[in-house]
Scaffold this active site. Sequence first.
Site, mmCIF file in Angstrom:
data_model
loop_
_atom_site.group_PDB
_atom_site.id
_atom_site.type_symbol
_atom_site.label_atom_id
_atom_site.label_comp_id
_atom_site.label_asym_id
_atom_site.label_seq_id
_atom_site.Cartn_x
_atom_site.Cartn_y
_atom_site.Cartn_z
ATOM 1 N N ASN A 208 -5.131 38.901 108.308
ATOM 2 C CA ASN A 208 -5.386 37.678 109.076
ATOM 3 C C ASN A 208 -4.256 36.696 108.804
ATOM 4 O O ASN A 208 -3.357 36.975 108.000
ATOM 5 C CB ASN A 208 -6.760 37.100 108.733
ATOM 6 C CG ASN A 208 -6.883 36.783 107.260
ATOM 7 O OD1 ASN A 208 -6.169 35.939 106.735
ATOM 8 N ND2 ASN A 208 -7.785 37.472 106.579
ATOM 9 N N ASP A 304 -19.433 40.685 100.396
ATOM 10 C CA ASP A 304 -19.226 39.240 100.506
ATOM 11 C C ASP A 304 -19.110 38.685 99.083
ATOM 12 O O ASP A 304 -20.102 38.590 98.353
ATOM 13 C CB ASP A 304 -20.385 38.601 101.277
ATOM 14 C CG ASP A 304 -20.080 37.134 101.608
ATOM 15 O OD1 ASP A 304 -19.527 36.438 100.745
ATOM 16 O OD2 ASP A 304 -20.381 36.722 102.743
ATOM 17 N N ILE A 305 -17.904 38.328 98.714
ATOM 18 C CA ILE A 305 -17.642 37.948 97.314
ATOM 19 C C ILE A 305 -18.322 36.623 96.993
ATOM 20 O O ILE A 305 -18.977 36.473 95.953
ATOM 21 C CB ILE A 305 -16.114 37.856 97.075
ATOM 22 C CG1 ILE A 305 -15.433 39.143 97.554
ATOM 23 C CG2 ILE A 305 -15.812 37.607 95.601
ATOM 24 C CD1 ILE A 305 -13.945 39.060 97.666
ATOM 25 N N PHE A 323 -15.305 28.212 101.313
ATOM 26 C CA PHE A 323 -14.623 27.611 102.454
ATOM 27 C C PHE A 323 -15.255 28.192 103.714
ATOM 28 O O PHE A 323 -15.808 29.287 103.679
ATOM 29 C CB PHE A 323 -13.121 27.924 102.423
ATOM 30 C CG PHE A 323 -12.324 26.955 101.593
ATOM 31 C CD1 PHE A 323 -12.492 26.900 100.219
ATOM 32 C CD2 PHE A 323 -11.416 26.087 102.187
ATOM 33 C CE1 PHE A 323 -11.777 25.994 99.445
ATOM 34 C CE2 PHE A 323 -10.688 25.179 101.425
ATOM 35 C CZ PHE A 323 -10.864 25.137 100.053
HETATM 36 N N1 CTP Z 1 -15.865 35.249 101.745
HETATM 37 C C1 CTP Z 1 -15.954 36.125 100.691
HETATM 38 N N2 CTP Z 1 -16.067 37.464 100.935
HETATM 39 C C2 CTP Z 1 -16.100 37.926 102.187
HETATM 40 C C3 CTP Z 1 -16.005 37.034 103.286
HETATM 41 C C4 CTP Z 1 -15.889 35.694 103.036
HETATM 42 O O1 CTP Z 1 -15.924 35.699 99.549
HETATM 43 N N3 CTP Z 1 -16.213 39.232 102.389
HETATM 44 C C5 CTP Z 1 -15.799 33.807 101.460
HETATM 45 C C6 CTP Z 1 -14.503 33.128 101.853
HETATM 46 O O2 CTP Z 1 -13.588 33.115 100.774
HETATM 47 C C7 CTP Z 1 -14.991 31.736 102.173
HETATM 48 C C8 CTP Z 1 -16.383 31.957 102.697
HETATM 49 O O3 CTP Z 1 -16.795 33.215 102.222
HETATM 50 O O4 CTP Z 1 -15.114 30.934 101.028
HETATM 51 C C9 CTP Z 1 -16.542 31.924 104.162
HETATM 52 O O5 CTP Z 1 -15.582 32.716 104.787
HETATM 53 P P1 CTP Z 1 -15.543 32.811 106.363
HETATM 54 O O6 CTP Z 1 -14.527 33.837 106.752
HETATM 55 O O7 CTP Z 1 -15.457 31.469 106.979
HETATM 56 O O8 CTP Z 1 -17.012 33.302 106.671
HETATM 57 P P2 CTP Z 1 -17.628 34.705 106.845
HETATM 58 O O9 CTP Z 1 -18.434 35.063 105.663
HETATM 59 O O10 CTP Z 1 -16.602 35.678 107.245
HETATM 60 O O11 CTP Z 1 -18.652 34.418 108.024
HETATM 61 P P3 CTP Z 1 -18.417 34.477 109.607
HETATM 62 O O12 CTP Z 1 -17.679 35.731 109.889
HETATM 63 O O13 CTP Z 1 -19.799 34.449 110.129
HETATM 64 O O14 CTP Z 1 -17.673 33.236 109.979
#
Ligand code: CTP
Length: 397
Positions: A208, A304-305, A323
């Site tokens: 990304n 999802d960390i 974030f």
């Molecule tokens: N994050 C994470 N692990 C993931 C995805 C996201 O730790 N696999 C964390 C990011 O570091 C950030 C937060 O979750 O702090 C939100 O990330 P974001 O990409 O905005 O959200 P998503 O979980 O991807 O949700 P969506 O796709 O519905 O926007």
Amino acid sequence: MLNGKRILLIIGGGIAAFKALDLIRRLRERGASVTPVLTQAGSEFVTPLSVSALAGMKVYRDLFDLTDEAEMGHIQLSRSADLVLVAPATADLMAKMAQGMANDLASTLLLATDTPVMIAPAMNVRMWDHPATQRNLATLRADGITVIGPNDGDMACGEFGPGRMAEPLEIVAALEGALRAGPLAGKRVLVTSGPTHEPIDPVRYIANRSSGAQGTALGAALAASGAEVVFVTGPADVAPPAGVQVVRVQTAQQMLEAVQAALPCDAAVFAAAVADWRVASASDRKLKKTRDGMPKLDFAENPDILATVSQMTQGRPALVVGFAAETNDVVENATAKRKRKGCDWIVANDVSPETGIMGGTENAVHLVSDAGVEDWPRMGKDAVAQELAARIAAALE
Ligand code: CTP
């Protein structure tokens, strides 16, 4: 970060003195100033000219140099630093220090100083193991002197064992730890940053547009506030901040493992743009063009960390900050995301291309917490980081 810190570096006479040259560079890279003192034996191993060229400063060598006494007396010299570092500390220098001798410039400075002293010993294995050196070492430790190393390894004298001087970066890390000050001193903070790369095959990946700029600014601001920062970063465009422990990863799965290995910590900030999916069966060979058409990629969801750490029942950091990168309904989505993931705060931003935020130098964030939503004005990513670091410090008080 050693910004503005003044280090008085005493270079003793051992073959490891050559590492002191790199050490000077590393210290200055981090914003410290280095005032070098070279013992007579030290100048047999490195030249005063190389030392002063790297330090960008005059080398002090002689106790009875009257010019120095007129300009800066040895008492003043010993006290004008934030920290006195002896590297390499030879067996002889350690013995002098333990005995409180003051018969040359280095030993006199060490006796006269009222600032913290750290030593990085370097000597032959037998000399290190000798009861006299071990006695001196115990005395120095009891006197409050911090000892860095020595490490085990092959030595210039052809023997193997403890006695090698610690590497310059290890010495720098020890100094940073000792000089840490600020509202987050004594706190350990984890930061994730940058994008992740999810392999399709050995040469292609899904990524990304995250540059890592906001996470990097945050890591720097937290370190500057005195925190011990573990900085877990994907392949970012910007270099990681100085003065933090950097753990480099590529994929979301590796990022999760690095985060778990870095716990426990007092606060965790998840600024990384983690890929939500990975290619379920990434090929271990480069995919080739075939007549049968396009390759088909199957996706699997990444862990999802942020949610994993937020929902820990034991050992959860006291403050977990996520974030939210959104392109529409920023605050609504961020508020829901905070609930869903279980974190304490969400820093939400609009990453629609027209905002120029993703990959840019500015950010306009909303801080979503139990207390409601705060809309911060658009400002530099550094300023956002500093404000967040101050808020984190206040929350951990
Ligand atoms: N994050 C994470 N692990 C993931 C995805 C996201 O730790 N696999 C964390 C990011 O570091 C950030 C937060 O979750 O702090 C939100 O990330 P974001 O990409 O905005 O959200 P998503 O979980 O991807 O949700 P969506 O796709 O519905 O926007």
